[in-house]
Design a protein around this motif. Structure first.
Motif, PDB file in Angstrom:
ATOM      1  N   LEU A  18     -14.130   4.841   6.838  1.00  0.00           N
ATOM      2  CA  LEU A  18     -13.146   3.894   6.307  1.00  0.00           C
ATOM      3  C   LEU A  18     -12.217   3.431   7.419  1.00  0.00           C
ATOM      4  O   LEU A  18     -12.086   4.103   8.448  1.00  0.00           O
ATOM      5  CB  LEU A  18     -12.308   4.563   5.219  1.00  0.00           C
ATOM      6  CG  LEU A  18     -13.029   4.979   3.946  1.00  0.00           C
ATOM      7  CD1 LEU A  18     -12.041   5.618   2.975  1.00  0.00           C
ATOM      8  CD2 LEU A  18     -13.726   3.805   3.302  1.00  0.00           C
ATOM      9  N   PRO A  19     -11.525   2.326   7.195  1.00  0.00           N
ATOM     10  CA  PRO A  19     -10.504   1.895   8.166  1.00  0.00           C
ATOM     11  C   PRO A  19      -9.426   2.960   8.321  1.00  0.00           C
ATOM     12  O   PRO A  19      -9.222   3.792   7.435  1.00  0.00           O
ATOM     13  CB  PRO A  19      -9.924   0.633   7.529  1.00  0.00           C
ATOM     14  CG  PRO A  19     -10.936   0.172   6.554  1.00  0.00           C
ATOM     15  CD  PRO A  19     -11.658   1.402   6.075  1.00  0.00           C
ATOM     16  N   ARG A  20      -8.705   2.921   9.422  1.00  0.00           N
ATOM     17  CA  ARG A  20      -7.739   3.960   9.760  1.00  0.00           C
ATOM     18  C   ARG A  20      -6.367   3.779   9.110  1.00  0.00           C
ATOM     19  O   ARG A  20      -5.651   4.741   8.893  1.00  0.00           O
ATOM     20  CB  ARG A  20      -7.600   4.018  11.291  1.00  0.00           C
ATOM     21  CG  ARG A  20      -6.513   4.932  11.800  1.00  0.00           C
ATOM     22  CD  ARG A  20      -6.748   6.371  11.350  1.00  0.00           C
ATOM     23  NE  ARG A  20      -5.716   7.240  11.864  1.00  0.00           N
ATOM     24  CZ  ARG A  20      -4.558   7.480  11.250  1.00  0.00           C
ATOM     25  NH1 ARG A  20      -4.273   6.901  10.108  1.00  0.00           N
ATOM     26  NH2 ARG A  20      -3.682   8.301  11.789  1.00  0.00           N
ATOM     27  N   THR A  21      -5.967   2.577   8.782  1.00  0.00           N
ATOM     28  CA  THR A  21      -4.601   2.378   8.298  1.00  0.00           C
ATOM     29  C   THR A  21      -4.564   2.062   6.807  1.00  0.00           C
ATOM     30  O   THR A  21      -5.526   1.530   6.242  1.00  0.00           O
ATOM     31  CB  THR A  21      -3.894   1.229   9.052  1.00  0.00           C
ATOM     32  OG1 THR A  21      -4.513  -0.005   8.704  1.00  0.00           O
ATOM     33  CG2 THR A  21      -3.938   1.443  10.560  1.00  0.00           C
ATOM     34  N   THR A  22      -3.437   2.363   6.201  1.00  0.00           N
ATOM     35  CA  THR A  22      -3.237   2.063   4.786  1.00  0.00           C
ATOM     36  C   THR A  22      -3.353   0.565   4.521  1.00  0.00           C
ATOM     37  O   THR A  22      -3.966   0.146   3.540  1.00  0.00           O
ATOM     38  CB  THR A  22      -1.858   2.580   4.328  1.00  0.00           C
ATOM     39  OG1 THR A  22      -1.796   3.983   4.615  1.00  0.00           O
ATOM     40  CG2 THR A  22      -1.652   2.363   2.848  1.00  0.00           C
ATOM     41  N   LEU A  23      -2.793  -0.240   5.407  1.00  0.00           N
ATOM     42  CA  LEU A  23      -2.846  -1.692   5.207  1.00  0.00           C
ATOM     43  C   LEU A  23      -4.266  -2.244   5.308  1.00  0.00           C
ATOM     44  O   LEU A  23      -4.580  -3.252   4.679  1.00  0.00           O
ATOM     45  CB  LEU A  23      -1.908  -2.396   6.179  1.00  0.00           C
ATOM     46  CG  LEU A  23      -0.420  -2.132   5.914  1.00  0.00           C
ATOM     47  CD1 LEU A  23       0.445  -2.822   6.969  1.00  0.00           C
ATOM     48  CD2 LEU A  23      -0.013  -2.585   4.525  1.00  0.00           C
ATOM     49  N   GLU A  24      -5.127  -1.614   6.074  1.00  0.00           N
ATOM     50  CA  GLU A  24      -6.536  -2.027   6.121  1.00  0.00           C
ATOM     51  C   GLU A  24      -7.300  -1.465   4.913  1.00  0.00           C
ATOM     52  O   GLU A  24      -8.167  -2.130   4.359  1.00  0.00           O
ATOM     53  CB  GLU A  24      -7.188  -1.573   7.431  1.00  0.00           C
ATOM     54  CG  GLU A  24      -6.725  -2.363   8.643  1.00  0.00           C
ATOM     55  CD  GLU A  24      -7.067  -3.838   8.538  1.00  0.00           C
ATOM     56  OE1 GLU A  24      -8.195  -4.189   8.172  1.00  0.00           O
ATOM     57  OE2 GLU A  24      -6.168  -4.661   8.828  1.00  0.00           O
ATOM     58  N   LEU A  25      -6.970  -0.244   4.501  1.00  0.00           N
ATOM     59  CA  LEU A  25      -7.636   0.357   3.344  1.00  0.00           C
ATOM     60  C   LEU A  25      -7.405  -0.442   2.068  1.00  0.00           C
ATOM     61  O   LEU A  25      -8.307  -0.585   1.249  1.00  0.00           O
ATOM     62  CB  LEU A  25      -7.141   1.795   3.139  1.00  0.00           C
ATOM     63  CG  LEU A  25      -7.656   2.843   4.104  1.00  0.00           C
ATOM     64  CD1 LEU A  25      -6.857   4.134   3.960  1.00  0.00           C
ATOM     65  CD2 LEU A  25      -9.132   3.092   3.875  1.00  0.00           C
ATOM     66  N   VAL A  26      -6.194  -0.964   1.903  1.00  0.00           N
ATOM     67  CA  VAL A  26      -5.853  -1.674   0.669  1.00  0.00           C
ATOM     68  C   VAL A  26      -6.601  -3.003   0.535  1.00  0.00           C
ATOM     69  O   VAL A  26      -6.638  -3.588  -0.544  1.00  0.00           O
ATOM     70  CB  VAL A  26      -4.322  -1.854   0.538  1.00  0.00           C
ATOM     71  CG1 VAL A  26      -3.819  -3.000   1.384  1.00  0.00           C
ATOM     72  CG2 VAL A  26      -3.909  -2.023  -0.914  1.00  0.00           C
ATOM     73  N   LYS A  27      -7.242  -3.444   1.600  1.00  0.00           N
ATOM     74  CA  LYS A  27      -8.042  -4.675   1.562  1.00  0.00           C
ATOM     75  C   LYS A  27      -9.484  -4.409   1.131  1.00  0.00           C
ATOM     76  O   LYS A  27     -10.253  -5.340   0.916  1.00  0.00           O
ATOM     77  CB  LYS A  27      -8.060  -5.333   2.943  1.00  0.00           C
ATOM     78  CG  LYS A  27      -6.696  -5.785   3.429  1.00  0.00           C
ATOM     79  CD  LYS A  27      -6.788  -6.298   4.849  1.00  0.00           C
ATOM     80  CE  LYS A  27      -5.430  -6.609   5.427  1.00  0.00           C
ATOM     81  NZ  LYS A  27      -5.517  -6.978   6.859  1.00  0.00           N
ATOM     82  N   LYS A  28      -9.864  -3.151   1.026  1.00  0.00           N
ATOM     83  CA  LYS A  28     -11.248  -2.784   0.722  1.00  0.00           C
ATOM     84  C   LYS A  28     -11.461  -2.601  -0.776  1.00  0.00           C
ATOM     85  O   LYS A  28     -10.549  -2.269  -1.516  1.00  0.00           O
ATOM     86  CB  LYS A  28     -11.633  -1.486   1.448  1.00  0.00           C
ATOM     87  CG  LYS A  28     -11.556  -1.584   2.959  1.00  0.00           C
ATOM     88  CD  LYS A  28     -12.586  -2.546   3.478  1.00  0.00           C
ATOM     89  CE  LYS A  28     -12.565  -2.648   4.977  1.00  0.00           C
ATOM     90  NZ  LYS A  28     -13.462  -3.660   5.468  1.00  0.00           N
ATOM     91  N   GLY A  29     -12.699  -2.781  -1.194  1.00  0.00           N
ATOM     92  CA  GLY A  29     -13.073  -2.532  -2.573  1.00  0.00           C
ATOM     93  C   GLY A  29     -12.433  -3.491  -3.550  1.00  0.00           C
ATOM     94  O   GLY A  29     -12.019  -4.594  -3.191  1.00  0.00           O
ATOM     95  N   LYS A  30     -12.354  -3.042  -4.804  1.00  0.00           N
ATOM     96  CA  LYS A  30     -11.757  -3.887  -5.840  1.00  0.00           C
ATOM     97  C   LYS A  30     -10.685  -3.094  -6.586  1.00  0.00           C
ATOM     98  O   LYS A  30     -10.784  -1.882  -6.754  1.00  0.00           O
ATOM     99  CB  LYS A  30     -12.813  -4.394  -6.809  1.00  0.00           C
ATOM    100  CG  LYS A  30     -13.476  -3.315  -7.630  1.00  0.00           C
ATOM    101  CD  LYS A  30     -14.475  -3.888  -8.614  1.00  0.00           C
ATOM    102  CE  LYS A  30     -15.090  -2.751  -9.428  1.00  0.00           C
ATOM    103  NZ  LYS A  30     -15.953  -3.201 -10.478  1.00  0.00           N
ATOM    104  N   GLN A  31      -9.673  -3.803  -7.008  1.00  0.00           N
ATOM    105  CA  GLN A  31      -8.588  -3.183  -7.744  1.00  0.00           C
ATOM    106  C   GLN A  31      -9.051  -2.824  -9.147  1.00  0.00           C
ATOM    107  O   GLN A  31      -9.789  -3.583  -9.783  1.00  0.00           O
ATOM    108  CB  GLN A  31      -7.395  -4.131  -7.801  1.00  0.00           C
ATOM    109  CG  GLN A  31      -6.151  -3.482  -8.331  1.00  0.00           C
ATOM    110  CD  GLN A  31      -4.917  -4.360  -8.143  1.00  0.00           C
ATOM    111  OE1 GLN A  31      -4.961  -5.371  -7.457  1.00  0.00           O
ATOM    112  NE2 GLN A  31      -3.816  -3.966  -8.750  1.00  0.00           N
ATOM    113  N   VAL A  32      -8.663  -1.635  -9.628  1.00  0.00           N
ATOM    114  CA  VAL A  32      -8.975  -1.203 -10.988  1.00  0.00           C
ATOM    115  C   VAL A  32      -7.679  -0.789 -11.686  1.00  0.00           C
ATOM    116  O   VAL A  32      -6.706  -0.415 -11.035  1.00  0.00           O
ATOM    117  CB  VAL A  32      -9.995  -0.030 -11.025  1.00  0.00           C
ATOM    118  CG1 VAL A  32     -11.332  -0.452 -10.459  1.00  0.00           C
ATOM    119  CG2 VAL A  32      -9.466   1.182 -10.295  1.00  0.00           C
ATOM    120  N   LYS A  33      -7.691  -0.872 -12.997  1.00  0.00           N
ATOM    121  CA  LYS A  33      -6.523  -0.464 -13.776  1.00  0.00           C
ATOM    122  C   LYS A  33      -6.393   1.053 -13.752  1.00  0.00           C
ATOM    123  O   LYS A  33      -7.392   1.774 -13.665  1.00  0.00           O
ATOM    124  CB  LYS A  33      -6.641  -0.966 -15.211  1.00  0.00           C
ATOM    125  CG  LYS A  33      -6.574  -2.471 -15.303  1.00  0.00           C
ATOM    126  CD  LYS A  33      -6.617  -2.939 -16.733  1.00  0.00           C
ATOM    127  CE  LYS A  33      -6.539  -4.466 -16.740  1.00  0.00           C
ATOM    128  NZ  LYS A  33      -6.442  -5.006 -18.078  1.00  0.00           N
TER     129      LYS A  33
END
Length: 157
Positions: A80-95
């Motif tokens: 996975l990417p190393r930073t939180t800001l890069e991680l939050v761009k991955k995948g899809k948001q779920v409830k």
């Protein structure tokens, strides 16, 4: 405080740590845990109590995004990417009520601070806490509930 949103001083070291975990058989959590256990139990037991260190990526100290990177790669063999800001761009948001084990849980802990953990189910998540190191916390804890941002599901395979 910037939280876990910046890369470590030596990003190469983190990548090498993750690669070593992926290729080392003793870290194959899926093979060592009983069927009824959470698949992240092995990650937790290996890292429990490791102190938080901003930019850290080892047992001497680790931050939240490095912990997610190492934990996720040891379970799913995925870098996975190393930073939180890069991680939050991955995948899809779920409830929140659709969250599943392995989803990433994100928090806004300050004006420019972000935090990330790995959802375990039953409102629990695994993360590197600034105050207590690697621990399991609850989403319904007043602090985490107040700072909750989103949950994202990644393609794990």
């Amino acid at each position: 405080m910037a939280g876990c949103s910046s890369p470590p001083a030596d990003a190469t070291n983190t990548v090498n740590t993750v690669k070593a975990l992926i290729s080392t058989p003793k870290h194959n959590v899926a093979q060592t845990l009983p069927i009824h256990k959470n698949i992240f139990d092995g990650v937790y037991h290996n890292w429990k109590g490791t102190p938080y260190r901003y930019g850290g990526s080892s047992k001497k100290g680790i931050d939240c995004s490095a912990f997610v990177q190492v934990g996720y790669s040891s379970v799913y063999q995925k870098l996975l990417p190393r930073t939180t800001l890069e991680l939050v761009k991955k995948g899809k948001q779920v409830k929140r009520n659709n969250a599943k084990e392995g989803d990433l849980v994100f928090f806004r802990t300050g004006r420019n601070s972000r935090h990330v953990g790995i959802y375990l189910g039953n409102l629990k998540f695994l993360h590197a806490s600034q105050s207590k190191g690697v621990i399991i916390s609850r989403l319904d804890n007043p602090y985490w509930k107040r700072h909750f941002w989103q949950i994202r599901r990644l393609d794990k395979y």
